[in-house]
Design a protein around this motif. Structure first.
Motif, PDB file in Angstrom:
ATOM      1  N   SER A   1      29.239 -13.845   4.760  1.00 31.62           N
ATOM      2  CA  SER A   1      30.177 -14.610   5.593  1.00 31.62           C
ATOM      3  C   SER A   1      30.386 -13.918   6.927  1.00 31.62           C
TER       4      SER A   1
ATOM      5  N   GLU B   1      32.823 -14.196  10.734  1.00 29.37           N
ATOM      6  CA  GLU B   1      34.081 -14.684  11.298  1.00 29.37           C
ATOM      7  C   GLU B   1      33.805 -15.686  12.412  1.00 29.37           C
ATOM      8  N   HIS B   2      34.457 -16.853  12.320  1.00 28.87           N
ATOM      9  CA  HIS B   2      34.423 -17.848  13.393  1.00 28.87           C
ATOM     10  C   HIS B   2      35.809 -17.886  14.027  1.00 28.87           C
ATOM     11  N   ASP B   3      35.857 -17.938  15.326  1.00 30.27           N
ATOM     12  CA  ASP B   3      37.109 -17.763  16.066  1.00 30.27           C
ATOM     13  C   ASP B   3      38.231 -18.657  15.572  1.00 30.27           C
ATOM     14  N   GLU B   4      37.969 -19.943  15.423  1.00 29.29           N
ATOM     15  CA  GLU B   4      39.027 -20.887  15.080  1.00 29.29           C
ATOM     16  C   GLU B   4      38.948 -21.373  13.626  1.00 29.29           C
ATOM     17  N   GLU B   5      37.862 -21.096  12.944  1.00 28.87           N
ATOM     18  CA  GLU B   5      37.660 -21.660  11.617  1.00 28.87           C
ATOM     19  C   GLU B   5      37.712 -20.613  10.507  1.00 28.87           C
ATOM     20  N   GLY B   6      38.003 -19.370  10.817  1.00 28.74           N
ATOM     21  CA  GLY B   6      38.019 -18.321   9.806  1.00 28.74           C
ATOM     22  C   GLY B   6      36.611 -17.913   9.430  1.00 28.74           C
ATOM     23  N   THR B   7      36.434 -17.393   8.216  1.00 26.04           N
ATOM     24  CA  THR B   7      35.113 -16.953   7.785  1.00 26.04           C
ATOM     25  C   THR B   7      34.332 -18.102   7.157  1.00 26.04           C
ATOM     26  N   LYS B   8      33.011 -18.051   7.341  1.00 27.65           N
ATOM     27  CA  LYS B   8      32.118 -19.049   6.760  1.00 27.65           C
ATOM     28  C   LYS B   8      30.825 -18.375   6.333  1.00 27.65           C
TER      29      LYS B   8
ATOM     30  N   ASP C   1      29.329 -25.960   5.854  1.00 25.17           N
ATOM     31  CA  ASP C   1      30.777 -26.170   5.823  1.00 25.17           C
ATOM     32  C   ASP C   1      31.335 -26.218   4.401  1.00 25.17           C
TER      33      ASP C   1
ATOM     34  N   ALA D   1      33.602 -20.379   2.239  1.00 29.73           N
ATOM     35  CA  ALA D   1      34.438 -19.536   3.086  1.00 29.73           C
ATOM     36  C   ALA D   1      34.052 -18.059   2.954  1.00 29.73           C
TER      37      ALA D   1
END
Length: 355
Positions: free
Chosen positions: A146, A148-155, A174, A177
């Motif tokens: 995973s 870190e995405h700035d606005e979406e948390g971890t993916k 998508d 997480a």
């Protein structure tokens, strides 16, 4: 519940003079994840120099092919630019193996030439943690670490490639997480894919569908996942081992829980559940458990949540065993552990299972 071990095996093809010492290939840590040495075996006897091959992953960014009878290194496979995380053999060609790595690639190896024949790349150089091939060897899957995405948390991303086309078949971006530590295609169905995540969730997908329709169900262990796989004679069930050492059993059609085994109920002096294996002769699921002294016990898991001791492996390692391979038909067990050693055991498994 039985208290006596049926058979105790000591002094395997031992570490002092016969086991293969894996220099600098012990457990290692990266990004808070522990990567134990993994190995996969292929025991199809086609050519003398390629039969009975064990592939180990390595902290040195290579794979090593080892003879399972002598533990002699037969070949070193180089090509990954970062840690190799998993490996598997094809089902239709015993000379072909695949591997995944933190360099963001899945690579195909021809063991006749030891060359990297195909390289598949993840998106944005995702670090890849596991690899699995479909029943017909047409699809290959891998799960990513995973990020870190700035606005979406971890993916994390789940990749499925079409090997013939050398292109993406599906990429599920998508759904997850947390990091996807395990992917396992169903051995009897080319479309079903099992995956296990660091957040304790287990997903079953039909990979023919897009990511909004693919998920058949989600199971929750509420702990990180150490191992997952299908088992029983028809492969209709799923076992899952958590990082806490608990074992979950589910039926695979609807995901209904069959049984749960807590580490604390699997006997005294148990620090870890190493793996599970299905024994076709007894039609039972077996668990390998170990402790920090390097001792390993193999238990038959009973349907009522109890267990029956089968084997005890002693005096082969000095600390925790982290990987185990069992071939009941060929009377063979191979273990590797934090002491950097691989040990070969040859217990009389047939006699033991009859006692």
């Amino acid at each position: 519940m039985a208290n006596n071990i049926v058979n105790t095996i000591s002094n395997p093809l031992n570490c002092d003079n016969s086991s293969y010492e894996l220099a600098e290939q012990r457990l290692f840590s990266l990004n808070s994840k522990i990567y134990p040495l993994k190995f996969k075996a292929n025991e199809v006897n086609l050519e003398a120099n390629l039969s009975n091959v064990l592939i180990t992953t390595s902290a040195e960014n290579v794979l090593k092919c080892i003879d399972v009878n002598t533990l002699v290194v037969m070949a070193v496979l180089t090509g990954h630019n970062d840690i190799v995380t998993d490996a598997c053999f094809t089902k239709t060609n015993p000379f072909i193996a695949w591997s995944s790595g933190l360099d963001g690639t899945v690579r195909c190896w021809d063991l006749r030439t030891n060359l990297n024949e195909i390289t598949l790349q993840s998106l944005d150089e995702d670090k890849l943690l596991s690899v699995s091939l479909s029943l017909d060897d047409q699809l290959i899957s891998s799960g990513s670490e995973s990020i870190e995405h700035d606005e979406e948390g971890t993916k994390a991303n789940l990749y499925i490639w079409d090997i013939k086309m050398k292109d993406y078949y599906q990429v599920y971006t998508d759904v997850y997480a947390e990091s996807i530590d395990h992917v396992v295609f169903h051995p009897n169905s080319k479309n079903l894919l099992l995956s296990g995540c660091r957040d304790g969730l287990v997903y079953l997908f039909d990979v023919r569908e897009n990511q909004n329709e693919a998920c058949q169900y989600v199971l929750n262990t509420e702990a990180g996942i150490s191992k997952i796989h299908f088992f029983d004679s028809k492969l209709n069930n799923i076992y899952c081992i958590t990082d806490e050492g608990n074992i979950f059993l589910w039926e695979s059609t609807e995901g209904n829980e069959l049984c749960k085994y807590l580490k604390t109920t699997l006997g005294k002096d148990i620090d870890d559940v190493i793996d599970c294996f299905y024994d076709e002769k007894s039609e039972k699921l077996l668990a390998a458990v170990g402790n920090e002294k390097g001792e390993v016990k193999i238990l038959t898991l009973n349907e009522n949540g109890g267990y029956t001791p089968v084997l005890s492996l002693q005096n082969g390692h000095q600390t925790d065993v982290r990987a185990i391979y069992c071939n009941f038909a060929n009377e063979k067990i191979i273990t590797s552990c934090e002491d950097g050693m691989i040990s070969l055991w040859k217990p009389n498994l047939c006699q033991t299972r009859e006692n």
